[in-house]
Design an enzyme around this catalytic site. Sequence first.
Site, PDB file in Angstrom:
ATOM      1  N   VAL A 220       0.822  -1.206   0.000  1.00 60.69           N
ATOM      2  CA  VAL A 220       0.000   0.000   0.000  1.00 60.69           C
ATOM      3  C   VAL A 220       0.863   1.266   0.000  1.00 60.69           C
ATOM      4  CG1 VAL A 220      -1.626   1.346   1.403  1.00 60.69           C
ATOM      5  CG2 VAL A 220      -2.001  -1.094   1.049  1.00 60.69           C
TER       6      VAL A 220
ATOM      7  N   THR B  37      -5.599  -0.770   7.431  1.00 63.18           N
ATOM      8  CA  THR B  37      -6.947  -1.232   7.780  1.00 63.18           C
ATOM      9  C   THR B  37      -6.991  -1.510   9.279  1.00 63.18           C
ATOM     10  OG1 THR B  37      -7.117  -2.238   5.605  1.00 63.18           O
ATOM     11  CG2 THR B  37      -8.703  -2.976   7.263  1.00 63.18           C
TER      12      THR B  37
ATOM     13  N   GLU C 280      -7.731   2.113   2.146  1.00 62.16           N
ATOM     14  CA  GLU C 280      -7.197   1.804   0.822  1.00 62.16           C
ATOM     15  C   GLU C 280      -7.958   0.626   0.221  1.00 62.16           C
ATOM     16  OE1 GLU C 280      -4.795   3.377  -1.117  1.00 62.16           O
ATOM     17  OE2 GLU C 280      -5.817   1.967  -2.433  1.00 62.16           O
TER      18      GLU C 280
ATOM     19  N   GLU D 269      -3.840  -5.909  -5.244  1.00 63.09           N
ATOM     20  CA  GLU D 269      -2.506  -6.279  -5.705  1.00 63.09           C
ATOM     21  C   GLU D 269      -2.636  -6.824  -7.125  1.00 63.09           C
ATOM     22  OE1 GLU D 269      -0.621  -8.818  -2.794  1.00 63.09           O
ATOM     23  OE2 GLU D 269      -1.125  -7.406  -1.208  1.00 63.09           O
TER      24      GLU D 269
ATOM     25  N   LEU E   2     -17.482 -13.261  -8.986  1.00 58.79           N
ATOM     26  CA  LEU E   2     -18.398 -14.409  -8.971  1.00 58.79           C
ATOM     27  C   LEU E   2     -17.750 -15.636  -9.596  1.00 58.79           C
ATOM     28  CD1 LEU E   2     -21.944 -12.988  -9.888  1.00 58.79           C
ATOM     29  CD2 LEU E   2     -21.187 -13.926  -7.694  1.00 58.79           C
TER      30      LEU E   2
ATOM     31  N   GLY F 137     -13.804 -21.062  -7.422  1.00 58.76           N
ATOM     32  CA  GLY F 137     -12.414 -21.508  -7.460  1.00 58.76           C
ATOM     33  C   GLY F 137     -12.025 -22.232  -6.191  1.00 58.76           C
TER      34      GLY F 137
ATOM     35  N   GLY G 232      -7.676 -15.829  -1.015  1.00 59.76           N
ATOM     36  CA  GLY G 232      -6.542 -15.784  -0.094  1.00 59.76           C
ATOM     37  C   GLY G 232      -6.058 -14.358  -0.014  1.00 59.76           C
TER      38      GLY G 232
ATOM     39  N   CYS H  13      -5.571  -9.715   3.126  1.00 58.20           N
ATOM     40  CA  CYS H  13      -6.638  -8.852   3.659  1.00 58.20           C
ATOM     41  C   CYS H  13      -7.931  -9.555   4.071  1.00 58.20           C
ATOM     42  CB  CYS H  13      -6.955  -7.765   2.641  1.00 58.20           C
ATOM     43  SG  CYS H  13      -5.595  -6.619   2.429  1.00 58.20           S
TER      44      CYS H  13
ATOM     45  N   ARG I  76       0.748 -14.321   1.115  1.00 57.86           N
ATOM     46  CA  ARG I  76       0.072 -14.308   2.410  1.00 57.86           C
ATOM     47  C   ARG I  76      -1.294 -14.998   2.295  1.00 57.86           C
ATOM     48  NH1 ARG I  76       1.100  -8.072   4.068  1.00 57.86           N
ATOM     49  NH2 ARG I  76       0.879  -7.807   1.821  1.00 57.86           N
TER      50      ARG I  76
HETATM   51  N1  LIG Z   1      -1.925  -5.386   0.491  1.00 52.23           N
HETATM   52  C1  LIG Z   1      -3.105  -4.967   0.087  1.00 52.23           C
HETATM   53  O1  LIG Z   1      -3.572  -5.355  -0.983  1.00 52.23           O
HETATM   54  C2  LIG Z   1      -3.905  -4.001   0.913  1.00 52.23           C
HETATM   55  C3  LIG Z   1      -5.015  -3.372   0.328  1.00 52.23           C
HETATM   56  C4  LIG Z   1      -5.748  -2.478   1.094  1.00 52.23           C
HETATM   57  C5  LIG Z   1      -5.406  -2.230   2.413  1.00 52.23           C
HETATM   58  N2  LIG Z   1      -4.333  -2.870   2.966  1.00 52.23           N
HETATM   59  C6  LIG Z   1      -3.984  -2.564   4.351  1.00 52.23           C
HETATM   60  O2  LIG Z   1      -2.893  -1.644   4.336  1.00 52.23           O
HETATM   61  C7  LIG Z   1      -1.999  -1.913   5.420  1.00 52.23           C
HETATM   62  C8  LIG Z   1      -0.605  -2.190   4.874  1.00 52.23           C
HETATM   63  O3  LIG Z   1      -0.666  -3.355   4.080  1.00 52.23           O
HETATM   64  P1  LIG Z   1       0.575  -3.851   3.190  1.00 52.23           P
HETATM   65  O4  LIG Z   1       0.113  -5.057   2.463  1.00 52.23           O
HETATM   66  O5  LIG Z   1       1.106  -2.697   2.432  1.00 52.23           O
HETATM   67  O6  LIG Z   1       1.605  -4.247   4.353  1.00 52.23           O
HETATM   68  P2  LIG Z   1       3.102  -4.742   4.209  1.00 52.23           P
HETATM   69  O7  LIG Z   1       3.298  -5.720   5.292  1.00 52.23           O
HETATM   70  O8  LIG Z   1       3.387  -5.111   2.787  1.00 52.23           O
HETATM   71  O9  LIG Z   1       3.967  -3.434   4.533  1.00 52.23           O
HETATM   72  C9  LIG Z   1       3.990  -2.794   5.766  1.00 52.23           C
HETATM   73  C10 LIG Z   1       5.304  -2.063   5.877  1.00 52.23           C
HETATM   74  O10 LIG Z   1       5.308  -1.244   7.055  1.00 52.23           O
HETATM   75  C11 LIG Z   1       6.607  -1.245   7.596  1.00 52.23           C
HETATM   76  N3  LIG Z   1       6.566  -0.780   8.981  1.00 52.23           N
HETATM   77  C12 LIG Z   1       6.072  -1.410  10.072  1.00 52.23           C
HETATM   78  N4  LIG Z   1       6.195  -0.615  11.155  1.00 52.23           N
HETATM   79  C13 LIG Z   1       6.771   0.531  10.755  1.00 52.23           C
HETATM   80  C14 LIG Z   1       7.144   1.745  11.421  1.00 52.23           C
HETATM   81  N5  LIG Z   1       6.916   1.928  12.720  1.00 52.23           N
HETATM   82  N6  LIG Z   1       7.726   2.716  10.708  1.00 52.23           N
HETATM   83  C15 LIG Z   1       7.945   2.543   9.376  1.00 52.23           C
HETATM   84  N7  LIG Z   1       7.611   1.438   8.693  1.00 52.23           N
HETATM   85  C16 LIG Z   1       7.020   0.435   9.366  1.00 52.23           C
HETATM   86  C17 LIG Z   1       7.078  -2.675   7.418  1.00 52.23           C
HETATM   87  O11 LIG Z   1       8.471  -2.798   7.499  1.00 52.23           O
HETATM   88  C18 LIG Z   1       6.521  -2.992   6.015  1.00 52.23           C
HETATM   89  O12 LIG Z   1       7.469  -2.699   5.013  1.00 52.23           O
HETATM   90  C19 LIG Z   1      -2.612  -3.087   6.188  1.00 52.23           C
HETATM   91  O13 LIG Z   1      -3.381  -2.593   7.237  1.00 52.23           O
HETATM   92  C20 LIG Z   1      -3.496  -3.750   5.148  1.00 52.23           C
HETATM   93  O14 LIG Z   1      -4.571  -4.437   5.727  1.00 52.23           O
HETATM   94  C21 LIG Z   1      -3.564  -3.735   2.231  1.00 52.23           C
END
Ligand SMILES: NC(=O)c1ccc[n+]([C@@H]2O[C@H](COP(=O)([O-])OP(=O)(O)OC[C@H]3O[C@@H](n4cnc5c(N)ncnc54)[C@H](O)[C@@H]3O)[C@@H](O)[C@H]2O)c1
Length: 476
Positions: free
Chosen positions: A11, A123, A160, A164, A277, A280, A284, A287, A354
């Site tokens: 994100v 989130t 957000e 992905e 829809l 599969g 996974g 989120c 994940r």
């Molecule tokens: N991946 C998705 O598709 C997606 C979509 C929408 C919302 N989200 C939400 O967004 C958030 C982030 O998801 P993500 O997939 O990008 O996570 P991620 O695990 O890929 O990345 C998180 C990053 O934050 C860094 N981090 C942790 N603590 C920190 C700190 N104190 N200071 C600086 N950096 C720090 C970590 O090192 C890591 O690089 C989550 O809450 C997730 O639920 C994710």
Amino acid sequence: MRVTVVGTGYVGTVTGACLAYLGHHVTCVDTDETKIAALQSGRSPIYEPHLEEMLRLGGLRGGLEFTTDLASAAAASDVIFIAVGTPPLPTGEADLCYLEAAARSIGTAMDGSRFRVVVNKSTVPVGSGNLVETLVREGIRDVHPEIRQLIQFGVASNPEFLREGTAVCDSLYPDRIVVGTEDPRTMEIMRVLYQPLVEQKFAPPDGVPRPPNVRAVRLLLTSLTGAEMIKYAANAFLAMKIGFANEIANICERVGADAPEVMAGIGLDSRIGARFLNPGVGWGGSCFGKDIHALLHMAGEYGYESKLLKASLDVNTAQRQLVIQKLQEKLYILKGRTIALLGLAFKPDTDDLRDAPSLHIAERLVQMGARVNAYDPIAMKACKEQRGDLKIRYCDSPLEAATEADALVVVTEWSEFRGLDLPQLASVMTKAILVDGRNVFQPEIARAAGFDYTGVGRSLRRPENNPTASMQKVTS
Ligand SMILES: NC(=O)c1ccc[n+]([C@@H]2O[C@H](COP(=O)([O-])OP(=O)(O)OC[C@H]3O[C@@H](n4cnc5c(N)ncnc54)[C@H](O)[C@@H]3O)[C@@H](O)[C@H]2O)c1
């Protein structure tokens, strides 16, 4: 505007690159020095189409920097996004330790030189906006106890919705932007920040054209708690929609109906919509499961038990197990058999593993004594690094994976699988059994290629009874 994004995961990196592309000066911060070093040299630590090009363009347009120094970045910013992970605790509730650490550090970096907005993009459960505000205040109090009343900031929730694999497109042309805050000054700053996205007047980057139907983007202004709840509700609904398609597919298999045909029929109803829809092997990713668990936990704290959300999780777990059952129906005993998995990533165009169904399926197969061959166009490196414990033989091609295998299972619908030479694959296998966990192939075509084919919710009608059979060509 000067913007800081804390967290350079899926994100944070995409958000930072896109905001810089739109003209803001962005500094992305992470505690992970390896990630920051990669980003500083123009490399994305994750596989995401168009992201490296956006990093380059963002650097040229608004300006894009990467650092581990949160304090300097936050001190120089008008808007500070928190985009750190919120993984599940064993209880199901969201682990807010990264969010808390980030919020407190932001607080310690604050001074009275300007009004700043702290935006939560992670989130998080309802109420986390208030928690962020408290932690920022505590950070300020620790460093500047004497002038803490003079240091002003606002807090917003800006969930957000990117996916992905299409994250850049989703960020530049979102269905909507949700901003929740109780503070008018904060709302105004967020409105200005997102104006280029709302108006959609920017020139699209090469390779990520603006979809023809996107002329302007709706900015939905809500309360803090409303925005937090919208994110959980959206993910819970999407997961439930896929789960529903899987449930109907399982019934279709029993009654001899073809699930894709049925889904096409209900998807044409504008109240339902055609997307999400596809039956599969289950959803996974980082989120859906995490967010439904967190929502269930949150509801439980208020004495409410959501039966629908629980069922949604159960249906998905059972759906992954269905692959094993289908293999058992065909091979009876899995011990000593070789099963080839096509696809490891939880979905195409990402290297994210994940909560990937592939891992669950591979684990079960290994437990049952089967050998597992696997091929994935992108995610094998990540799998080797993250799951060194998993006894998988990684293969360089689908053909290598299929060679002398007893069954082939399509786990991820990478587009390159659609063009596979099925007769050739069938010819190199010990038993030409194909469990198409994503309904990538037409049953008639796969059968004509020599496979004993099973999809998800596909009709068991003979090919000659299927009116669409004559319209398909054998891929060879
Ligand atoms: N991946 C998705 O598709 C997606 C979509 C929408 C919302 N989200 C939400 O967004 C958030 C982030 O998801 P993500 O997939 O990008 O996570 P991620 O695990 O890929 O990345 C998180 C990053 O934050 C860094 N981090 C942790 N603590 C920190 C700190 N104190 N200071 C600086 N950096 C720090 C970590 O090192 C890591 O690089 C989550 O809450 C997730 O639920 C994710």
